[in-house]
Motif scaffolding. Structure first.
Motif, PDB file in Angstrom:
ATOM      1  N   ARG A  68       0.838  -1.201   0.000  1.00 24.53           N
ATOM      2  CA  ARG A  68       0.000   0.000   0.000  1.00 24.53           C
ATOM      3  C   ARG A  68       0.867   1.242   0.000  1.00 24.53           C
ATOM      4  O   ARG A  68       1.948   1.259   0.576  1.00 24.53           O
ATOM      5  CB  ARG A  68      -0.892   0.035   1.234  1.00 24.53           C
ATOM      6  CG  ARG A  68      -2.066  -0.928   1.231  1.00 24.53           C
ATOM      7  CD  ARG A  68      -2.792  -0.797   2.549  1.00 24.53           C
ATOM      8  NE  ARG A  68      -3.971  -1.637   2.662  1.00 24.53           N
ATOM      9  CZ  ARG A  68      -4.581  -1.867   3.800  1.00 24.53           C
ATOM     10  NH1 ARG A  68      -4.137  -1.336   4.924  1.00 24.53           N
ATOM     11  NH2 ARG A  68      -5.661  -2.635   3.841  1.00 24.53           N
ATOM     12  N   ARG A  69       0.351   2.281  -0.609  1.00 21.10           N
ATOM     13  CA  ARG A  69       1.000   3.587  -0.517  1.00 21.10           C
ATOM     14  C   ARG A  69      -0.017   4.586   0.006  1.00 21.10           C
ATOM     15  O   ARG A  69      -1.227   4.405  -0.132  1.00 21.10           O
ATOM     16  CB  ARG A  69       1.541   4.048  -1.871  1.00 21.10           C
ATOM     17  CG  ARG A  69       0.478   4.305  -2.926  1.00 21.10           C
ATOM     18  CD  ARG A  69       1.084   4.893  -4.197  1.00 21.10           C
ATOM     19  NE  ARG A  69       1.602   6.219  -3.968  1.00 21.10           N
ATOM     20  CZ  ARG A  69       0.919   7.333  -4.182  1.00 21.10           C
ATOM     21  NH1 ARG A  69      -0.332   7.291  -4.599  1.00 21.10           N
ATOM     22  NH2 ARG A  69       1.479   8.513  -3.969  1.00 21.10           N
ATOM     23  N   ARG A  70       0.500   5.633   0.602  1.00 17.53           N
ATOM     24  CA  ARG A  70      -0.411   6.622   1.166  1.00 17.53           C
ATOM     25  C   ARG A  70      -1.231   7.277   0.061  1.00 17.53           C
ATOM     26  O   ARG A  70      -0.855   7.279  -1.116  1.00 17.53           O
ATOM     27  CB  ARG A  70       0.367   7.666   1.952  1.00 17.53           C
ATOM     28  CG  ARG A  70       1.130   8.655   1.086  1.00 17.53           C
ATOM     29  CD  ARG A  70       1.912   9.649   1.931  1.00 17.53           C
ATOM     30  NE  ARG A  70       2.388  10.754   1.109  1.00 17.53           N
ATOM     31  CZ  ARG A  70       3.135  11.737   1.566  1.00 17.53           C
ATOM     32  NH1 ARG A  70       3.505  11.750   2.829  1.00 17.53           N
ATOM     33  NH2 ARG A  70       3.523  12.722   0.786  1.00 17.53           N
ATOM     34  N   THR A  71      -2.359   7.856   0.446  1.00 15.79           N
ATOM     35  CA  THR A  71      -3.266   8.443  -0.519  1.00 15.79           C
ATOM     36  C   THR A  71      -2.593   9.530  -1.355  1.00 15.79           C
ATOM     37  O   THR A  71      -1.770  10.308  -0.859  1.00 15.79           O
ATOM     38  CB  THR A  71      -4.500   9.046   0.179  1.00 15.79           C
ATOM     39  OG1 THR A  71      -5.303   9.733  -0.793  1.00 15.79           O
ATOM     40  CG2 THR A  71      -4.117  10.014   1.284  1.00 15.79           C
ATOM     41  N   ARG A  72      -2.968   9.570  -2.603  1.00 16.87           N
ATOM     42  CA  ARG A  72      -2.446  10.600  -3.512  1.00 16.87           C
ATOM     43  C   ARG A  72      -2.802  12.008  -3.044  1.00 16.87           C
ATOM     44  O   ARG A  72      -2.175  12.989  -3.443  1.00 16.87           O
ATOM     45  CB  ARG A  72      -3.009  10.383  -4.913  1.00 16.87           C
ATOM     46  CG  ARG A  72      -4.487  10.731  -5.057  1.00 16.87           C
ATOM     47  CD  ARG A  72      -5.102  10.287  -6.352  1.00 16.87           C
ATOM     48  NE  ARG A  72      -5.370   8.865  -6.349  1.00 16.87           N
ATOM     49  CZ  ARG A  72      -6.080   8.256  -7.299  1.00 16.87           C
ATOM     50  NH1 ARG A  72      -6.590   8.954  -8.306  1.00 16.87           N
ATOM     51  NH2 ARG A  72      -6.299   6.964  -7.244  1.00 16.87           N
ATOM     52  N   PHE A  73      -3.833  12.117  -2.190  1.00 15.91           N
ATOM     53  CA  PHE A  73      -4.277  13.434  -1.742  1.00 15.91           C
ATOM     54  C   PHE A  73      -3.243  14.126  -0.858  1.00 15.91           C
ATOM     55  O   PHE A  73      -3.347  15.332  -0.612  1.00 15.91           O
ATOM     56  CB  PHE A  73      -5.607  13.328  -1.007  1.00 15.91           C
ATOM     57  CG  PHE A  73      -6.728  12.772  -1.837  1.00 15.91           C
ATOM     58  CD1 PHE A  73      -6.780  13.014  -3.201  1.00 15.91           C
ATOM     59  CD2 PHE A  73      -7.731  12.006  -1.255  1.00 15.91           C
ATOM     60  CE1 PHE A  73      -7.812  12.498  -3.981  1.00 15.91           C
ATOM     61  CE2 PHE A  73      -8.773  11.493  -2.019  1.00 15.91           C
ATOM     62  CZ  PHE A  73      -8.805  11.736  -3.386  1.00 15.91           C
ATOM     63  N   LEU A  74      -2.283  13.370  -0.337  1.00 17.39           N
ATOM     64  CA  LEU A  74      -1.227  13.974   0.474  1.00 17.39           C
ATOM     65  C   LEU A  74      -0.007  14.355  -0.356  1.00 17.39           C
ATOM     66  O   LEU A  74       0.910  14.993   0.149  1.00 17.39           O
ATOM     67  CB  LEU A  74      -0.804  13.023   1.600  1.00 17.39           C
ATOM     68  CG  LEU A  74      -1.878  12.737   2.653  1.00 17.39           C
ATOM     69  CD1 LEU A  74      -1.355  11.762   3.691  1.00 17.39           C
ATOM     70  CD2 LEU A  74      -2.343  14.019   3.326  1.00 17.39           C
ATOM     71  N   ASP A  75       0.003  13.942  -1.620  1.00 15.00           N
ATOM     72  CA  ASP A  75       1.113  14.319  -2.491  1.00 15.00           C
ATOM     73  C   ASP A  75       1.146  15.833  -2.660  1.00 15.00           C
ATOM     74  O   ASP A  75       0.122  16.479  -2.789  1.00 15.00           O
ATOM     75  CB  ASP A  75       0.967  13.654  -3.864  1.00 15.00           C
ATOM     76  CG  ASP A  75       1.111  12.143  -3.793  1.00 15.00           C
ATOM     77  OD1 ASP A  75       1.568  11.647  -2.751  1.00 15.00           O
ATOM     78  OD2 ASP A  75       0.750  11.469  -4.786  1.00 15.00           O
ATOM     79  N   ARG A  76       2.309  16.374  -2.634  1.00  8.88           N
ATOM     80  CA  ARG A  76       2.576  17.800  -2.848  1.00  8.88           C
ATOM     81  C   ARG A  76       2.155  18.691  -1.678  1.00  8.88           C
ATOM     82  O   ARG A  76       2.412  19.891  -1.723  1.00  8.88           O
ATOM     83  CB  ARG A  76       1.905  18.327  -4.129  1.00  8.88           C
ATOM     84  CG  ARG A  76       2.265  17.577  -5.378  1.00  8.88           C
ATOM     85  CD  ARG A  76       1.877  18.325  -6.642  1.00  8.88           C
ATOM     86  NE  ARG A  76       0.531  18.856  -6.619  1.00  8.88           N
ATOM     87  CZ  ARG A  76      -0.540  18.154  -6.980  1.00  8.88           C
ATOM     88  NH1 ARG A  76      -0.411  16.893  -7.371  1.00  8.88           N
ATOM     89  NH2 ARG A  76      -1.738  18.704  -6.957  1.00  8.88           N
ATOM     90  N   ILE A  77       1.504  18.118  -0.645  1.00  9.20           N
ATOM     91  CA  ILE A  77       1.101  18.983   0.472  1.00  9.20           C
ATOM     92  C   ILE A  77       1.733  18.551   1.777  1.00  9.20           C
ATOM     93  O   ILE A  77       1.613  19.261   2.768  1.00  9.20           O
ATOM     94  CB  ILE A  77      -0.432  19.022   0.642  1.00  9.20           C
ATOM     95  CG1 ILE A  77      -0.963  17.676   1.137  1.00  9.20           C
ATOM     96  CG2 ILE A  77      -1.125  19.432  -0.635  1.00  9.20           C
ATOM     97  CD1 ILE A  77      -2.426  17.725   1.513  1.00  9.20           C
ATOM     98  N   TRP A  78       2.426  17.382   1.772  1.00  8.82           N
ATOM     99  CA  TRP A  78       3.031  16.925   3.021  1.00  8.82           C
ATOM    100  C   TRP A  78       4.540  17.097   2.935  1.00  8.82           C
ATOM    101  O   TRP A  78       5.156  16.757   1.925  1.00  8.82           O
ATOM    102  CB  TRP A  78       2.673  15.463   3.312  1.00  8.82           C
ATOM    103  CG  TRP A  78       2.836  15.168   4.764  1.00  8.82           C
ATOM    104  CD1 TRP A  78       3.931  14.631   5.376  1.00  8.82           C
ATOM    105  CD2 TRP A  78       1.905  15.454   5.801  1.00  8.82           C
ATOM    106  NE1 TRP A  78       3.731  14.557   6.729  1.00  8.82           N
ATOM    107  CE2 TRP A  78       2.500  15.057   7.018  1.00  8.82           C
ATOM    108  CE3 TRP A  78       0.634  16.025   5.822  1.00  8.82           C
ATOM    109  CZ2 TRP A  78       1.850  15.201   8.242  1.00  8.82           C
ATOM    110  CZ3 TRP A  78      -0.007  16.148   7.032  1.00  8.82           C
ATOM    111  CH2 TRP A  78       0.593  15.739   8.228  1.00  8.82           C
ATOM    112  N   PRO A  79       5.180  17.622   3.988  1.00  8.04           N
ATOM    113  CA  PRO A  79       6.595  17.976   3.890  1.00  8.04           C
ATOM    114  C   PRO A  79       7.541  16.808   3.709  1.00  8.04           C
ATOM    115  O   PRO A  79       8.571  16.936   3.076  1.00  8.04           O
ATOM    116  CB  PRO A  79       6.885  18.693   5.212  1.00  8.04           C
ATOM    117  CG  PRO A  79       5.813  18.222   6.140  1.00  8.04           C
ATOM    118  CD  PRO A  79       4.603  18.003   5.283  1.00  8.04           C
ATOM    119  N   ASP A  80       7.239  15.642   4.281  1.00 11.73           N
ATOM    120  CA  ASP A  80       8.100  14.473   4.172  1.00 11.73           C
ATOM    121  C   ASP A  80       7.249  13.239   4.032  1.00 11.73           C
ATOM    122  O   ASP A  80       6.089  13.215   4.426  1.00 11.73           O
ATOM    123  CB  ASP A  80       8.995  14.318   5.409  1.00 11.73           C
ATOM    124  CG  ASP A  80      10.059  15.387   5.472  1.00 11.73           C
ATOM    125  OD1 ASP A  80       9.985  16.213   6.407  1.00 11.73           O
ATOM    126  OD2 ASP A  80      10.937  15.404   4.601  1.00 11.73           O
TER     127      ASP A  80
END
Length: 683
Positions: free
Chosen positions: A555-567
């Motif tokens: 599994r990978r984290r949701t795409r909704f956190l791409d570009r908005i999470w620092p690490d």
């Protein structure tokens, strides 16, 4: 309270709402910006200044709870006589009053549940159904009626919207069912909830005298949560208005999350086109959440780009709070354990359990959190869905497993459970169908996953699984008073808590795998936004890399956190602290959760190393991987609690009855040897 005092209690934007008493008004109100305060003060100010007569105002909202809150606030402001109701409540009241005059006789009986009528309608057209199919077909009937889609237009409508038909049926069959359902209602002389709005709107259209009477009574309208109106509700509202423009609507397009029920933000987004010259007021001052939470909410919408229409940029008004956390767990059990442990720390630090919520995408995800909190001795309540062990499919499955326990006692556990549950409808692959069919499969799959977990201990069979299920079912009768709220993201709409845990934030869960169109994915992003904005102070996000302990981390984290999470939490133990806190928990795999008073992070290092050595030797002896003997988190739980009796050992998360029986004696010996070693060294 004087009119001036009413205005003194408002910020400039809220005051602009309260003083906009004439003509069409559109209030775009972000989460936590005090919209209910603004519109109730608007009504009260209109009454105080003599602009409104209280009985000429009809305020409409979507839930009885919201309507009740509005009435309470108006009463506290000294205003009585205003009608604050849901669409259905207001329509039912008017229908009961005007039916004798418009039709004659008594209003037909209102059926609260469609199941029997739908089943009969299906039978009439030769369509075989079961309980779950009936439920999904009933939902589709409701969608077609609130969307004003008649049977003859159904096929074209679902094709245009890219909407999948329910229960594996083709559009032509569903269209036939829609016609049959209406015939069945007529034959039985009953109406359903959608008919209440449809019939009243029809009466107002057909009888100008009745329409005039309603319009003389209600001259000013307020509609809350306007982004959620359906075409049917808008149609009735148009009949109430009769071409007038004395309407104030309040909504937030970023919180449109019920399109599957027919809700649409179209009417909110086109309000100024339908009502030229409408005054538009934006409420953006967020009084609910800390700047850290507000910042993440804003970034979530910004990342949507062109897919986000009409979004509001919130401005935090509260002092800074703790950073938002993102934790990547090894598997679902580890996530439930970690969340329960963090909740335990919050409760011990003084946060009331009733001010904490665990939110997830589907009701099927609740079971692990129910179990983890029950094991931790933390009370909880499940909102918007049945408790896992109360679901019919789960109860039936447990009965089947209990019956098979004797005849299949020696069969490999995983194979035996799959064979038994296959007779109850479980399949190796998840069904493509949405709705109740998928929810049922998810429930059965949760039992399969539990069996696989227990099967990691050699010699464990069906009798042990049944005993484990009995223990879990008994433990989940947690008190509902002052409990942590477990809720789906949909059920959390309109609520708020001091602390919120957003869980299962991985691809396939959020966005859910069934979200195949751009519009569906955009709505899933709005679900995340709604979840984020439920939190006042503490906000924790999490996801699991694998479903089961020891499983492949695919599994990978949701795409909704791409570009908005620092690490990325998968590569950094601790990220930046500019509003976000990224964590990777030590070790892998859970016990089910931490005991409420024991934190696995408090593990005695020396005892932990002794237990690790015991696990290595035991795994080598059994010819299996160490993680298949006990998880890392269970070892830490043992090292933190240092049990000295069999009863204490069994309460350690991840041990349970089976492992206690298999490993109990040797584990207690390791703990006792460690205790004696400390005593002899004087420590």
């Amino acid at each position: 309270m004087s009119a001036d005092q009413l205005l003194d209690a408002l910020d400039p934007d809220q005051r602009a709402v309260a003083t906009a008493l004439q003509g069409p008004v559109c209030v775009l109100a972000g989460a936590g910006t005090g919209k209910t305060r603004a519109i109730t003060h608007r009504i009260a100010y209109g009454v105080q200044t003599g602009t409104y007569s209280p009985t000429s105002v009809l305020a409409v909202t979507f839930t009885a709870r919201a309507a009740g809150e509005m009435r309470t606030r108006l009463r506290d402001l000294g205003v009585a006589g205003v009608q604050a109701r849901t669409f259905h409540s207001a329509a039912l009241r008017q229908l009961g009053y005007f039916w004798p005059k418009a039709v004659g006789g008594a209003v037909p009986r209102l059926v609260e549940h469609k199941a029997r009528l739908v089943a009969e309608a299906a039978s009439r057209i030769g369509l075989a159904t079961d309980r779950l199919t009936v439920r999904d077909l009933a939902s589709e009937i409701e969608w077609s009626k609130v969307s004003l889609v008649p049977a003859e237009d159904y096929a074209a409508a679902v094709t245009a919207e890219g909407r999948p038909t329910p229960a594996g049926q083709d559009a032509a069959t569903v269209a036939r069912l829609l016609t049959s359902y209406e015939d069945v209602k007529t034959d039985h002389g009953v109406i359903d909830f959608e008919d209440v709005l449809l019939v009243l709107a029809g009466i107002l259209q057909a009888r100008p005298d009745i329409a005039d009477e309603v319009r003389r009574q209600y001259r000013h309208f307020v509609v809350d949560e306007y982004q959620d109106v359906s075409p049917l509700q808008q149609h009735l509202l148009d009949q109430w208005l009769g071409g007038r423009h004395e309407l104030c609507v309040v909504g937030d397009p970023s919180q449109t999350i019920y399109s599957f029920t027919g809700a649409t933000p179209y009417h909110l987004l086109t309000f100024t086109q339908k009502h030229p010259g409408a005054e538009v007021v934006r409420l953006v001052r967020d009084y609910r959440s800390t700047p850290q939470v507000v910042d993440l909410a804003n970034r979530t919408l910004r990342a949507a780009g062109r897919d986000q229409v009409g979004g509001l940029e919130l401005v935090a008004q509260r002092p800074p709070g703790p950073p938002v956390g993102l934790t990547a767990y090894d598997d679902d059990e580890d996530e439930a354990a970690g969340v329960a442990a963090r909740i335990g720390r919050l409760v011990r630090a003084g946060t009331p359990a009733r001010e904490i919520a665990v939110l997830y995408r589907t009701n099927a995800q609740s079971e692990a959190f129910e179990q983890a909190l029950a094991d931790a001795g933390i009370g909880y309540l499940v909102r918007g869905g049945e408790r896992f062990f109360s679901r019919k499919e789960v109860r039936d499955a447990v009965l089947l497993l209990r019956g098979a326990a004797r005849s299949m006692a020696d069969a490999p556990l995983g194979d035996a459970v799959r064979d038994v549950l296959a007779t109850a409808g479980w399949t190796p692959e998840a069904p493509a169908a949405r709705g109740a069919v998928r929810e049922r499969w998810d429930s059965l799959q949760a039992l399969v996953a539990l069996a696989d977990d227990l099967a990691a201990t050699p010699g464990t069979g069906l009798p042990a699984l049944v005993a484990e299920l009995d223990e879990r079912a008994a433990a989940q009768h947690a008190p509902a008073v002052d409990g942590v709220t477990l809720a789906s993201l949909h059920a959390a709409k309109g609520l708020e808590w001091d602390a919120v845990f957003l869980t299962g934030l991985s691809e396939g869960l959020l966005p859910i795998s069934l979200a195949e169109t751009d519009a569906a994915v955009a709505e899933e992003r709005r679900l995340l936004y709604v979840g984020i904005t439920r939190a006042r102070e503490h906000l924790e996000l999490s996801y699991a890399r694998a479903r089961n302990p020891g499983g492949r981390p695919n599994r990978r984290r949701t795409r909704f956190l791409d570009r908005i999470w620092p690490d990325d939490a998968s590569s950094s133990r601790r990220g930046t602290r500019t509003g976000a806190d990224v964590r990777t928990p030590a070790g892998r795999g859970p016990g089910r959760t931490s005991v409420a008073t024991v934190d696995p992070d408090d593990a005695d290092p020396a005892l932990y190393e002794a237990l690790r050595e015991w696990r290595r030797a035991t795994a080598e002896e059994r010819g299996t991987a160490p993680s298949m003997v006990l998880s890392e988190r269970t070892l830490r739980g043992l090292a933190a609690s240092a049990p000295t009796t069999a009863a204490e050992l069994a309460r350690v998360p991840g041990i349970g009855q089976t492992r206690s029986t298999v490993y109990g004696e040797s584990l207690l010996a390791v703990v006792e040897a460690h205790r004696r070693g400390r005593a002899s060294s004087g420590r």
